[in-house]
Motif scaffolding. Sequence first.
Motif, PDB file in Angstrom:
ATOM      1  N   ARG A 209       0.850  -1.179   0.000  1.00  0.00           N
ATOM      2  CA  ARG A 209       0.000   0.000   0.000  1.00  0.00           C
ATOM      3  C   ARG A 209       0.892   1.236   0.000  1.00  0.00           C
ATOM      4  O   ARG A 209       2.061   1.186   0.398  1.00  0.00           O
ATOM      5  N   HIS A 268      -2.273   8.041  -5.522  1.00  0.00           N
ATOM      6  CA  HIS A 268      -3.667   7.608  -5.464  1.00  0.00           C
ATOM      7  C   HIS A 268      -3.918   6.495  -6.478  1.00  0.00           C
ATOM      8  O   HIS A 268      -3.137   6.284  -7.411  1.00  0.00           O
ATOM      9  N   SER A 269      -5.037   5.828  -6.318  1.00  0.00           N
ATOM     10  CA  SER A 269      -5.337   4.658  -7.150  1.00  0.00           C
ATOM     11  C   SER A 269      -5.567   5.025  -8.609  1.00  0.00           C
ATOM     12  O   SER A 269      -5.357   4.184  -9.491  1.00  0.00           O
ATOM     13  N   ARG A 272      -2.871   4.196 -10.944  1.00  0.00           N
ATOM     14  CA  ARG A 272      -2.586   2.781 -11.220  1.00  0.00           C
ATOM     15  C   ARG A 272      -3.715   2.099 -11.986  1.00  0.00           C
ATOM     16  O   ARG A 272      -3.476   1.144 -12.722  1.00  0.00           O
ATOM     17  N   THR A 273      -4.949   2.574 -11.784  1.00  0.00           N
ATOM     18  CA  THR A 273      -6.106   2.013 -12.474  1.00  0.00           C
ATOM     19  C   THR A 273      -6.936   3.160 -13.034  1.00  0.00           C
ATOM     20  O   THR A 273      -7.223   4.130 -12.316  1.00  0.00           O
ATOM     21  N   ARG A 285      -5.600  -1.342 -16.040  1.00  0.00           N
ATOM     22  CA  ARG A 285      -4.378  -0.888 -15.387  1.00  0.00           C
ATOM     23  C   ARG A 285      -3.720   0.224 -16.202  1.00  0.00           C
ATOM     24  O   ARG A 285      -3.588   0.121 -17.425  1.00  0.00           O
TER      25      ARG A 285
END
Length: 371
Positions: A209, A268-269, A272-273, A285
């Motif tokens: 994480r 932040h996510s 990545r996605t 992705r």
Amino acid sequence: MAPILGKHPRPDFSDRPDLNDRGDRAGTPTPDPTPDHDHDHGRRFAAGRAARGRLPLVALAWVAAYGALRVHWASGHQPDDLSPVGTDLVAFTGWAAAALCGAAAVILAALAVPRADTLGPLPRRALSAAAWTAAVCLVASGALLLLDVIGAVLPGLGVRFYPLGALSRAACVTGGILTGLSARAHTRRTRPGCIRCGRRRGAAGPLARTPAWAFWAAYLAVAGCLTRVAAQAVVGFDRSPLSGGPSAVLFEAGFLLGGCLLPPALVHSFGRTWPRFVPALRGRRVPRPLVLWPGTAISGGLTVYFGLMLLQMIWERLHGRNPFPAEGGLDLPESFFWVAVPAYLLWGAGMAVAAHAYARRTRVPCPSCGH
């Protein structure tokens, strides 16, 4: 119906050959692909290891050729008008630049010797430290390359492009990068650790994480960008040395994206996605280089360029001189630079830390050691 079903039982297809399997259909067993796969993977690994072993020779040839050019220029043949400050490099200029290339060449020659891998711990660390020092000095000397990139990409912005000086700075920075890569390859070959990736046993693996320090660094980078904008707002946007037109619009858009969107994307996510509001790509992705490479390049350029500028400002002020006198159309108060330059440095350093966290967060574990 029951006797008929009993008399003609349902055929059993469990032993029927698979028609899609040519080996079974021909009556020959299908070979196990695992040994061939491992053999191919081993050959690729051996080829990569050999390439890393040749890297110091490539770096040596590059630095030696560039050093010969520096000697030629230092002996009185250097062209004029190579940068806004006259010389093509900073920190190391003239004969100092030639001496730096000579020192880097000697270090790379030592790294290229096969016996360098058998040195004791102390000489090995000293050689690695010398290589990294030379690499940092070479990269720092080409700090004006940041302006070259801006001037080349946005020709109407008002940042003059110096072709010959840009080539010299690019060669200097490339030599520094090759020297650093050679030092890293030498360290991985000689220290005890995984034979495949070179990491030590028990080294930290990919991050499960994003840690809190990465979020702090990313938003400090955003704060640095916004502080730079606020400093310009105080003195007035009409006093910017940049020209107007489409190039200025593109520059400002890239400025805000690189300072307000890219740092959060590193932690932040959505970095990545792809988020839901991207219709064709949502849920997929994000390619790792799409976020990591700009983050690394921008943070490196900002940190090196404005770090050296801040040191120069401190040096000039300690000697009682104004670091930015009103000349060449640049008429801004000195206080503006004491806010803007540290803000740029905070932006670059914060994004560098966030990019490091992103690299570890998205790194594929080594198949041998899992790190």
